[in-house]
Design a protein around this motif. Structure first.
Motif, PDB file in Angstrom:
ATOM      1  N   GLU A  47     -22.636 -16.042  31.352  1.00 45.75           N
ATOM      2  CA  GLU A  47     -21.337 -15.544  31.785  1.00 45.75           C
ATOM      3  C   GLU A  47     -21.375 -14.067  32.142  1.00 45.75           C
ATOM      4  O   GLU A  47     -21.986 -13.245  31.444  1.00 45.75           O
TER       5      GLU A  47
ATOM      6  N   VAL B 295     -12.526 -10.865  30.560  1.00 41.39           N
ATOM      7  CA  VAL B 295     -12.789 -12.228  31.013  1.00 41.39           C
ATOM      8  C   VAL B 295     -14.287 -12.494  30.921  1.00 41.39           C
ATOM      9  O   VAL B 295     -15.105 -11.573  31.004  1.00 41.39           O
TER      10      VAL B 295
ATOM     11  N   ILE C 298     -16.909 -15.160  32.803  1.00 37.99           N
ATOM     12  CA  ILE C 298     -16.921 -16.069  33.949  1.00 37.99           C
ATOM     13  C   ILE C 298     -18.307 -16.643  34.147  1.00 37.99           C
ATOM     14  O   ILE C 298     -19.290 -15.906  34.256  1.00 37.99           O
TER      15      ILE C 298
ATOM     16  N   ILE D 232     -13.413 -19.436  34.505  1.00 36.64           N
ATOM     17  CA  ILE D 232     -12.952 -18.165  33.942  1.00 36.64           C
ATOM     18  C   ILE D 232     -12.344 -18.404  32.564  1.00 36.64           C
ATOM     19  O   ILE D 232     -11.516 -19.288  32.386  1.00 36.64           O
TER      20      ILE D 232
ATOM     21  N   VAL E  81     -11.626  -9.777  36.569  1.00 38.20           N
ATOM     22  CA  VAL E  81     -12.416 -10.737  37.346  1.00 38.20           C
ATOM     23  C   VAL E  81     -13.272  -9.984  38.372  1.00 38.20           C
ATOM     24  O   VAL E  81     -14.452 -10.289  38.566  1.00 38.20           O
TER      25      VAL E  81
END
Lengths: 741, 338, 182
Positions: free
Chosen positions: A429, A607, A609, A616, A720
């Motif tokens: 991630e 976050v 991702i 997410i 993001v």
């Protein structure tokens, strides 16, 4: 205000027991003798006329009592004024079952009333409607160029311009511009809209309605059905969420009441979840921003134009663009917004209307500017921090935003952030940290309240406000207990009843300031009378004391300076032969204020991702809020927490999709319209930054209903970007958008 | 809901008799899909035949060492059955990826197979839909089709099958046991569901007079190297955009046998024997996974909003094969994708 | 209120509704006999015919969890089953969790952790949590989050819901969410 006691202490909800045991009754839950059930038939087309409604089959179903349509209905008022509720935007409001015109897909076209709910539902499926179609226009994006300036009078179209933004932009060392988009969203409170209209023998109607304003509902339904207002009573003691959807009277109310009157029996109308998507919604919105700054990050040009949507029949608009002039210092500014008229229902307020949308765009643009200027996003905000409202050119009554930034950043650990996008990682991630600022207006509107103290030491406090979940009952109880010096258990708070003292709809984060100020005034009046009674007692230890010299605590009236000088409230009432003291009072905002009043926040998001798959996860959020005095940190924190969850939905999930061919919302249930579920939500820290504001209102409160959602979506969108290096400028950020090159 | 007649079947033969005598009747067990569709007026059965009292709720070992799962075993019981957890964790994992605990407590094994599509237009009776009303047209083609199929579509329908459980059953090569007027038959899972073709109103090859009585699992459960990877728009309680079931039998780094099935991409759980064959006999390497994914998706076609599913499926297949090969199957509670 | 079609009403054969049947439910330990049509869901049977409105209708399609009750000890969505199909079943609703005046530990924990705002999803959340605990398969907060994901809370009280459940299951909440000063 006396300082000690109940206010400011985390307090469990006084209605908690009713809610966890299932005894709290909502609009569709009143068992009324002889109750009939209504089921709404909705338009299948977006625009045109009803040519025929075939009701014979439905009427033939055993147990069907009647079917109301535009051809078969009681008389309804014929002027727009009658349909305009307290918060109606300019235009001609929808008139349910009034005529053959179809204004939007899903508009109610018939109400089937039957002895049993299942019968009404079945019979409704047998009603056939023939239409004469007209070409509809529902494509917001395609109609964007036809946007016009709204005629909304209460929120005039912002046209603020300062300096020469175009020229300043050209010579700016750092420039960014972008378009940001947010789709239509629906409130989707868990409780569907419902009204139980109880027919009383003498042409009086009592309605249990799902509404954020019992009096707004009462006035509307009385005016439309041309009944005297005092023959209609609307009750809404419990409301299963609303988020703005219950500000305006919704059509279940009128349909239930008209059917009850016509049939002379009680009728309940409950909307289905699918029909909840035919009500007002958050307008889709597009923002164009162009920001210019000096090389040190100081803003030199700020241009923000926004487009929203509305119906053909009403101009609904909220302020998308003014917020930057409150947050950031800039000499050269151009702001504007316009509206696209479509064959849809009128949008309505949805949590932080205008602010949530505007802040999303502004705070993403600021984030882009930070990268362009090679500055930390938080640093950029501080460089451009504004101590002045540049629209009204006046200072703030209070603004602890710097402290929000500081405490939020510290709690989040912002200083450990690697500024480089795609630089932070955890296994598969990518990790992203983003932040944003939130702002909301701290409003107050006129409101009234009543306080009743009885000789047994019980207090009743009442106002026709609502508690749609924020905890109004609880702070009303705390406030009365604090001011009158009685235990919480002795206080009964009453609301959600149109017969109570006048109050506005519950919304806009203005309930605590507005109704709270009225309760404060009513309790002050009770205090004053009590002190008078105490002072009339022979040899009163409180002789000569002014109201500000004493405190009410533990059932006593005490001198602040000398606590040994006291009179018990009970003694004072007994001596004065007062069985009860009842005081009504009103409060209104100070119209002469030289200050601007706003609530602020700093929002931080983490976050994670999945790099290949784009999935997410929002793993951590911190929201530091400066909202004046917090009467109940427990319930206020829940409001922020819940609004942050709403912001997660706004950022990642929520979108009502229109099929333009049908002019119809096609994601019209909770499987197709996603809101966050438990698994989507992780740690959320709420910080209330201390903020004293003695100017704003006697309680020093600003309200926390909206602020938690403002900035949240931007903080996530910015995180993001930080994680992935991809700037998604249209919400919601779904994984397919991250997969695009 | 329409004015149906409610009856109860006393045994399997009675159920068959009842369904055979009324083509507009429906069996009801868990109700999680049928009652939903009835409230939307999508399903309007003349009669509901309640089969919940039939003795079809057992899980037994079969003679060949496989497992026979009664059609009425609730999804949650199946997922958490010791034999499933030990021998067929792929199936358990797929079930737990679907719906919610409440729905899994209700939904039956047989009913899961017969779930109807979640296509927006299938559910909206104001719009044309060939599956709901044959000949009326497909609104998803040229409409909102983000959730729709990329494989095996027809000009009449691009709906997907919504089940997670069935994707695992396809990978495991389960068989469906059905009883009708002409007796019991066993249907290979790959033959059970249909592609839409020009009869999108038919989801499966179950005959009108048949009742599913059981699912049979073969002995091989791929318990060592498996995964069920579900990719969706929120982290739980959502239908799959794409899901991938993988079962591998690996010996000394070489794949002896491979099973690969996709959900969310077609009108039925999607298997491609050719892709599996490309993996078999080959080392479990990324290059081979890439080739398998390409084979699966060679014929894939998007309809606009769902174009991304092709690339998402490709990436998902690579990840799922890697998870299975590593022996690190996706957890359904920990949302980090492994 | 002229009805153009009213002529059509007379002389028409009535369209029948399903014949009513007798259903026995053991609700919160009390035997309740109902005479209802088979098209009545368990949810509507509770709310409309037994006046047990603690169980909520949020979506009526199994997409929100507000209608969660325990049937024979297992949590289900009462909106997607017919009451007639549960003839003879033991049904526990939110009204049946407290012992007299003493709240169920989950009810108490929900109040203490402020695990709700509007309260509409709350009975479903609590019944679901009771089912979750009875299932006995949860050890971590992540597992609670996943296995409570069938209950939507639009007020967004999830972190407090998890904290309340943790408090009941483990004696303390590990979730870090919440306000300073809570």
């Amino acid at each position: 205000m006396p300082a000690a006691g109940y206010l400011g202490k985390p307090t469990s909800r006084v209605d908690g027991r009713a809610k966890v045991t299932g005894t709290a009754k909502y609009a569709a839950e009143y068992d009324v003798p002889g109750l009939a059930h209504g089921f709404v038939v909705s338009s299948a087309i977006a625009k045109g006329r009803i040519t025929t409604i075939h009701t014979a089959d439905a009427l033939a179903v055993a147990g069907v009592l009647d079917i109301f349509t535009h051809e078969h209905r009681p008389k309804l008022a014929s002027s727009d004024e009658a349909y305009k509720d307290e918060v109606a935007p300019p235009g001609s409001p929808l008139r349910p079952l009034y005529d053959d015109r179809i204004l939007f897909s899903g508009q109610p076209v018939a109400l089937v009333v039957a002895e049993e709910f299942e019968i009404a539902r079945f019979a409704a499926s047998l009603v056939r409607v023939e239409y004469e179609h007209e070409a509809h226009v529902t494509d917001f994006e395609a109609q964007r160029e036809r946007a016009t300036v709204s005629k909304q009078d209460e929120d005039p179209t912002p046209s603020t311009a300062r300096g020469n933004p175009a020229e300043a932009f050209e010579r700016a060392a750092v420039r960014v511009n972008g378009q940001y988009r947010m789709p239509v969203e629906h409130h989707n409170p868990m409780e569907p809209f419902a009204a139980t209209a109880v027919w009383e023998d003498d042409d009086r109607i009592t309605v249990f309605d799902k509404t954020q304003g019992a009096q707004n509902s009462r006035n509307y339904v009385a005016d439309v059905l041309e009944m005297p207002r005092d023959r209609v009573r609307v009750l809404s003691p419990y409301v299963g969420g609303a988020f703005g959807a219950g500000l305006r009277p919704q059509y279940q109310l009128l349909l239930a009441v008209l059917a009850a009157r016509a049939l002379k029996r009680s009728v309940r109308v409950t909307l289905t979840r699918q029909q909840m998507f035919t009500l007002g919604y958050r307008s889709a919105n597009i923002h164009e921003l162009a920001l210019g700054a000096d090389s040190d990050g100081s803003l030199v040009s700020f241009r923000h134009h926004a487009v929203g949507m509305t119906s053909r029949f009403e101009d609904f608009q909220r302020d998308f663009v003014h917020w930057s002039s409150l947050l950031y210092r800039c000499e050269n500014v151009e702001l504007g917004q316009s509206l696209v008229k479509l064959d849809q229902n009128t949008p309505c307020d949805m949590r932080a209307p205008g602010g949530a949308e505007g802040a999303y765009a502004i705070e993403c643009a600021m984030d882009e500017l930070a990268y362009a200027a090679k500055l930390d996003p938080l640093e950029l905000r501080l460089i451009n921090y504004s101590d002045k409202d540049q629209i009204e050119d006046r200072p703030y009554s209070s603004k602890q935003l710097r402290e929000c930034y500081r405490q939020g950043a510290e709690k989040f650990g912002w200083s450990d952030r690697n500024p480089q996008p795609r630089s932070m990682r955890d296994g598969n991630e990518l990790v992203g940290w983003g932040m944003a600022t939130g702002i909301w207006e701290a409003m107050q509107v006129p409101a009234s309240a009543k306080a009743v103290l009885t000789a047994n030491g019980n207090v009743e406090i009442a106002s026709a406000t609502a508690d749609i979940g924020p905890g109004t009952y609880t702070w009303m109880t705390q406030l009365a207990a604090e001011m009158l010096g009685v235990p919480l258990e002795n206080v009964t708070a009453k609301l959600g009843d149109s017969t109570l003292p006048d109050a506005p709809v519950e919304g806009g984060s203005f309930t605590t300031s507005s109704v709270g100020s009225a309760i404060h005034a009513a309790c002050r009046a009770v205090q004053r009378e009590l002190l008078g009674l105490a002072q009339k007692m022979a040899g009163s230890p409180l002789a000569g004391a002014k109201l500000d010299d004493v405190v009410f605590a533990e059932g006593k009236i005490r001198y602040k300076q000398d606590e040994s000088r006291e009179v018990s409230v009970a003694d004072a009432m007994r001596a004065g032969k007062a069985e009860r003291i009842e005081k009504a009072a009103s409060a209104a905002p100070n119209g002469d204020s030289k200050y601007s009043h706003y609530t602020h926040s700093a929002v931080f998001a983490e976050v994670k991702i999945d790099e290949q798959l784009g999935v997410i996860r929002v793993t951590r959020m911190v929201n530091a809020v400066a909202a004046g005095r917090i009467l109940n940190p427990k319930t206020a924190a829940s409001q922020i927490l819940g609004a942050v969850v709403g912001g997660i939905g706004m950022a990642l999930h929520e979108e009502t999709v229109t099929d333009q061919r049908f002019g119809r919302f096609v994601t019209r249930n909770l499987a197709d319209y996603h809101v966050p579920v438990n698994a989507d939500v992780h740690a959320i820290d709420v910080i209330f930054v201390e903020e004293k504001d003695e100017e704003i209102n006697p309680l020093g409160v600003k309200g926390v209903g909206e602020i938690g959602i403002v900035g949240t979506a931007a903080a996530i969108a910015n995180a993001v970007y930080h994680a992935t290096g991809k700037r998604v400028r249209d919400l919601p950020i779904t994984l397919d958008k991250l997969m695009r090159d | 809901m329409n004015n149906f007649e409610y009856t109860r079947a006393s045994d399997v033969a009675d159920a068959v008799r009842r369904i055979a005598s009324d083509p507009a009747a429906k069996f009801v067990a868990g109700g999680t899909n049928l009652i939903d569709l009835m409230k939307e007026n999508v399903a309007r059965p003349s009669r509901l035949i309640d089969i919940t009292h039939l003795p079809l709720d057992q899980i037994d070992e079969t003679q060949d060492g496989g497992l026979r799962i009664g059609a009425l075993v609730p999804n949650s019981d199946l997922a958490q059955h010791p034999q499933i957890e030990a021998r067929y964790p792929l199936l358990g994992s797929a079930i737990l990826a679907g719906a919610s605990p409440q729905l899994r407590n209700m939904a039956s094994t047989g009913g899961n197979l017969l779930q109807r599509t979640r296509c927006l237009y299938f559910y909206d009776t104001t719009t044309p839909c060939n599956k709901r009303e044959p000949g009326s047209g497909c609104s998803a083609i040229g409409g909102i089709n983000r959730m729709h199929a990329i494989l095996g579509t027809s000009e009449h329908c691009i709906a997907t099958h919504p089940s997670d459980m069935c994707v695992a059953l396809a990978a495991l090569e389960a068989r469906v046991l059905a009883t009708g007027r002409s007796g019991e038959r066993s249907i290979a899972f790959a033959e059970f569901h249909r592609l839409p073709g020009d009869t999108p109103q038919l989801d499966s090859n179950l005959r009108a007079d048949e009742i599913i009585t059981a699912i049979e699992l073969p002995p091989e459960g791929f318990a060592k190297n498996y995964t069920y990877l579900k990719i969706r728009d929120r982290l739980s309680y959502a239908f799959a955009l794409v899901s991938i079931a993988v079962g591998l039998d690996i010996e000394g780094g070489t794949i002896k046998e491979a099973r690969l099935a996709l959900g969310g991409v077609a009108h039925k759980p999607w298997r491609n024997r050719e892709a599996e064959a490309r993996l078999e006999g080959a080392p479990a390497t990324r290059e081979n996974f890439v080739r398998a994914a390409e084979t699966v998706l060679r014929e894939a076609r998007g309809f606009g909003h769902n174009d991304f599913k092709i690339e998402l499926a490709r990436r998902g297949i690579l990840r799922a094969l890697a998870q299975a090969a590593r022996g690190t199957p996706q957890s359904q509670a920990d949302k980090r994708i492994r | 209120m002229a009805r153009p079609s009213s002529a059509a009403r007379t002389g028409l054969e009535k369209i029948p509704t399903p014949a009513k049947v007798t259903v026995t439910l053991h609700v919160n330990g009390v035997e309740r006999k109902l005479t209802i049509a088979p098209w009545t869901t368990l949810l509507d049977a509770l709310r409309l015919y037994l006046d047990l409105t603690g169980t909520k209708k949020g979506c009526d399609h199994g997409q929100c969890g507000a209608c969660t009750v325990l049937v024979d000890g297992r949590r289900i969505n009462s909106c997607l089953t017919l009451a007639v199909m549960k003839d003879g079943a033991q049904v526990t609703t939110i009204e049946g969790l407290a012992q007299g005046n003493a709240l169920h530990p989950l009810q108490q924990a929900f109040i203490e952790h402020d695990a709700f705002q509007c309260g509409y999803c709350t009975p479903g959340q609590i019944c679901s949590a009771a089912g979750l605990i009875a299932e006995g398969r949860v050890q971590t907060a992540d597992e609670i989050r996943e296995l409570m994901s069938g209950n939507i809370c639009r007020c967004g009280a999830y972190p407090n819901i998890v904290a309340a459940i943790e408090a009941v299951m483990f004696g303390k909440a590990t979730d870090r969410s919440g306000a300073t000063g809570r």
